[in-house]
Motif scaffolding. Sequence first.
Motif, PDB file in Angstrom:
ATOM      1  N   VAL A  57      -5.723  -0.572  -4.950  1.00  0.00           N
ATOM      2  CA  VAL A  57      -7.149  -0.287  -4.767  1.00  0.00           C
ATOM      3  C   VAL A  57      -7.709   0.434  -5.989  1.00  0.00           C
ATOM      4  N   LEU A  58      -6.979   1.400  -6.521  1.00  0.00           N
ATOM      5  CA  LEU A  58      -7.439   2.126  -7.707  1.00  0.00           C
ATOM      6  C   LEU A  58      -7.590   1.198  -8.902  1.00  0.00           C
ATOM      7  N   LEU A  59      -6.710   0.229  -9.013  1.00  0.00           N
ATOM      8  CA  LEU A  59      -6.796  -0.717 -10.134  1.00  0.00           C
ATOM      9  C   LEU A  59      -8.081  -1.533 -10.072  1.00  0.00           C
ATOM     10  N   VAL A  60      -8.478  -1.974  -8.873  1.00  0.00           N
ATOM     11  CA  VAL A  60      -9.702  -2.770  -8.782  1.00  0.00           C
ATOM     12  C   VAL A  60     -10.943  -1.879  -8.829  1.00  0.00           C
ATOM     13  N   VAL A  61     -10.821  -0.631  -8.434  1.00  0.00           N
ATOM     14  CA  VAL A  61     -11.955   0.288  -8.569  1.00  0.00           C
ATOM     15  C   VAL A  61     -12.210   0.565 -10.054  1.00  0.00           C
ATOM     16  N   ALA A  62     -11.131   0.687 -10.825  1.00  0.00           N
ATOM     17  CA  ALA A  62     -11.269   0.910 -12.263  1.00  0.00           C
ATOM     18  C   ALA A  62     -11.889  -0.291 -12.951  1.00  0.00           C
ATOM     19  N   GLY A  63     -11.641  -1.474 -12.441  1.00  0.00           N
ATOM     20  CA  GLY A  63     -12.211  -2.689 -13.020  1.00  0.00           C
ATOM     21  C   GLY A  63     -11.676  -3.905 -12.294  1.00  0.00           C
ATOM     22  N   SER A  64     -12.558  -4.625 -11.609  1.00  0.00           N
ATOM     23  CA  SER A  64     -12.109  -5.743 -10.760  1.00  0.00           C
ATOM     24  C   SER A  64     -11.817  -6.993 -11.588  1.00  0.00           C
ATOM     25  N   SER A  65     -10.823  -6.902 -12.455  1.00  0.00           N
ATOM     26  CA  SER A  65     -10.416  -8.064 -13.230  1.00  0.00           C
ATOM     27  C   SER A  65      -9.494  -8.950 -12.395  1.00  0.00           C
ATOM     28  N   ARG A  66      -9.350 -10.206 -12.810  1.00  0.00           N
ATOM     29  CA  ARG A  66      -8.463 -11.111 -12.083  1.00  0.00           C
ATOM     30  C   ARG A  66      -7.024 -10.598 -12.131  1.00  0.00           C
ATOM     31  N   ARG A  67      -6.646 -10.037 -13.267  1.00  0.00           N
ATOM     32  CA  ARG A  67      -5.291  -9.521 -13.413  1.00  0.00           C
ATOM     33  C   ARG A  67      -5.032  -8.398 -12.423  1.00  0.00           C
ATOM     34  N   ALA A  68      -6.007  -7.489 -12.262  1.00  0.00           N
ATOM     35  CA  ALA A  68      -5.843  -6.381 -11.329  1.00  0.00           C
ATOM     36  C   ALA A  68      -5.764  -6.879  -9.893  1.00  0.00           C
ATOM     37  N   VAL A  69      -6.597  -7.861  -9.551  1.00  0.00           N
ATOM     38  CA  VAL A  69      -6.617  -8.378  -8.184  1.00  0.00           C
ATOM     39  C   VAL A  69      -5.311  -9.111  -7.861  1.00  0.00           C
ATOM     40  N   VAL A  70      -4.882  -9.995  -8.760  1.00  0.00           N
ATOM     41  CA  VAL A  70      -3.651 -10.756  -8.517  1.00  0.00           C
ATOM     42  C   VAL A  70      -2.438  -9.827  -8.500  1.00  0.00           C
ATOM     43  N   GLY A  71      -2.368  -8.935  -9.486  1.00  0.00           N
ATOM     44  CA  GLY A  71      -1.250  -7.994  -9.523  1.00  0.00           C
ATOM     45  C   GLY A  71      -1.208  -7.094  -8.310  1.00  0.00           C
ATOM     46  N   GLY A  72      -2.365  -6.609  -7.885  1.00  0.00           N
ATOM     47  CA  GLY A  72      -2.420  -5.765  -6.699  1.00  0.00           C
ATOM     48  C   GLY A  72      -2.005  -6.503  -5.447  1.00  0.00           C
ATOM     49  N   ALA A  73      -2.461  -7.750  -5.300  1.00  0.00           N
ATOM     50  CA  ALA A  73      -2.099  -8.540  -4.118  1.00  0.00           C
ATOM     51  C   ALA A  73      -0.595  -8.792  -4.066  1.00  0.00           C
ATOM     52  N   VAL A  74      -0.006  -9.129  -5.207  1.00  0.00           N
ATOM     53  CA  VAL A  74       1.441  -9.361  -5.251  1.00  0.00           C
ATOM     54  C   VAL A  74       2.205  -8.089  -4.920  1.00  0.00           C
ATOM     55  N   LEU A  75       1.767  -6.973  -5.487  1.00  0.00           N
ATOM     56  CA  LEU A  75       2.425  -5.684  -5.229  1.00  0.00           C
ATOM     57  C   LEU A  75       2.385  -5.341  -3.752  1.00  0.00           C
ATOM     58  N   VAL A  76       1.217  -5.466  -3.137  1.00  0.00           N
ATOM     59  CA  VAL A  76       1.068  -5.135  -1.719  1.00  0.00           C
ATOM     60  C   VAL A  76       1.933  -6.056  -0.861  1.00  0.00           C
ATOM     61  N   TYR A  77       1.927  -7.339  -1.166  1.00  0.00           N
ATOM     62  CA  TYR A  77       2.706  -8.287  -0.360  1.00  0.00           C
ATOM     63  C   TYR A  77       4.206  -8.004  -0.449  1.00  0.00           C
ATOM     64  N   VAL A  78       4.711  -7.827  -1.662  1.00  0.00           N
ATOM     65  CA  VAL A  78       6.149  -7.636  -1.844  1.00  0.00           C
ATOM     66  C   VAL A  78       6.625  -6.361  -1.159  1.00  0.00           C
ATOM     67  N   VAL A  79       5.898  -5.264  -1.342  1.00  0.00           N
ATOM     68  CA  VAL A  79       6.317  -3.995  -0.745  1.00  0.00           C
ATOM     69  C   VAL A  79       6.253  -4.075   0.774  1.00  0.00           C
ATOM     70  N   ASP A  80       5.171  -4.642   1.316  1.00  0.00           N
ATOM     71  CA  ASP A  80       5.061  -4.763   2.772  1.00  0.00           C
ATOM     72  C   ASP A  80       6.160  -5.655   3.335  1.00  0.00           C
ATOM     73  N   LEU A  81       6.469  -6.736   2.638  1.00  0.00           N
ATOM     74  CA  LEU A  81       7.519  -7.648   3.104  1.00  0.00           C
ATOM     75  C   LEU A  81       8.871  -6.932   3.123  1.00  0.00           C
ATOM     76  N   LEU A  82       9.167  -6.151   2.093  1.00  0.00           N
ATOM     77  CA  LEU A  82      10.434  -5.420   2.053  1.00  0.00           C
ATOM     78  C   LEU A  82      10.535  -4.437   3.220  1.00  0.00           C
ATOM     79  N   PHE A  83       9.450  -3.756   3.517  1.00  0.00           N
ATOM     80  CA  PHE A  83       9.468  -2.807   4.631  1.00  0.00           C
ATOM     81  C   PHE A  83       9.649  -3.517   5.961  1.00  0.00           C
ATOM     82  N   ILE A  84       8.961  -4.648   6.144  1.00  0.00           N
ATOM     83  CA  ILE A  84       9.050  -5.368   7.410  1.00  0.00           C
ATOM     84  C   ILE A  84      10.435  -5.976   7.590  1.00  0.00           C
ATOM     85  N   VAL A  85      10.993  -6.540   6.517  1.00  0.00           N
ATOM     86  CA  VAL A  85      12.349  -7.088   6.596  1.00  0.00           C
ATOM     87  C   VAL A  85      13.354  -5.982   6.906  1.00  0.00           C
ATOM     88  N   GLY A  86      13.227  -4.846   6.211  1.00  0.00           N
ATOM     89  CA  GLY A  86      14.137  -3.735   6.477  1.00  0.00           C
ATOM     90  C   GLY A  86      14.026  -3.228   7.894  1.00  0.00           C
TER      91      GLY A  86
END
Length: 332
Positions: free
Chosen positions: A71-100
């Motif tokens: 969220v902070l990355l897109v607040v600083a500047g809603s670039s495509r890189r920030a949005v894609v990177g943030g979405a991937v980060l959120v998905y991977v971390v949430d998936l690891l927690f749910i699998v665990g």
Amino acid sequence: MSVPECELDSQRLLGAALLASGLIAVLVVTFGWSRLLLLDRSTAGAGKIILGVMTGWSLATAAYAPFLLAVLLVVAGSSRRAVVGGAVLVYVVDLLFIVGRTLLSDLPGELPLTIFAVPLGRVLTFLAVATAVWFAYHGGYERLVSAVGNVDQHPLFAIVAHEDIGPTLSLQRGLIATGLAAIVGAGGLVLVHGVGTFLQSVTRPETGGSSTRVFLQGSGLRVGVPLTELPVEWLFTASFLLGVIFLTGPRLRLRDFLKAIAVVFGVQSTVRLLPALIPPFRPIDLWATSGPVLAPLEDSILLFGIAVAVWMAFHDGLETLHHITRSRLVSD
């Protein structure tokens, strides 16, 4: 129109996300254990409580930090890189927690395919936040106006065209930003529900079809929302996103935070009270987790975390904490 001018300092953003997620974890763990102890006093062993609190706080901090950082990355500047990177980060971390969580539970069978759709809910929340911030502060509204023309003359927006709801934020801009972003969040959840249903249907019975149903019903995890719930989900998402844009503008004041919380509770509590107020009258439990008192807490706690993270990252929050800490060390 933009957030406060500042250099994109990754260490500052990470520190703000970690501190804010730690505070969110305190609220989540406190609420969870308070409710547990009120409902079941037999769990009140000192050692068990301390271990549970520390474990819960650590896991909740680790779970919320990536979302707040994104969220902070897109607040600083809603670039495509920030949005894609943030979405991937959120998905991977949430998936690891749910699998665990699933592997450590007593659920039978192999991991269901549906588990890969569960983190998409948090990803859609992030994408909705990114969309709302882009429309409100990073040029999205101006692009929309240039594409469709000035909407000030439209009867739906003419009476609110010049009404301000925050610093450099008009009511018209806020309504358009949250309305369109809520379509991303709520509409995406309907698609996720379809994906989850499809994954459940293609799971072979001999490899875990039954465990998929147990997973969905017993884990408390939601895979999207059905189409019939879209209007209510859109309204809830819009109220949350309106709170977000109150908190992510050029200035952040206590009144902005209070307005954000008031919007979430005002909208979500009212909607959940309606069954008891209009025919056919149905009883509701005010203190149920899905009731009008407790249900808005999830979004409110997340708004609190976003407010703290934004204050620390883009305003003088970290400097204020450093000054307070230094003053206490000197006085001691």
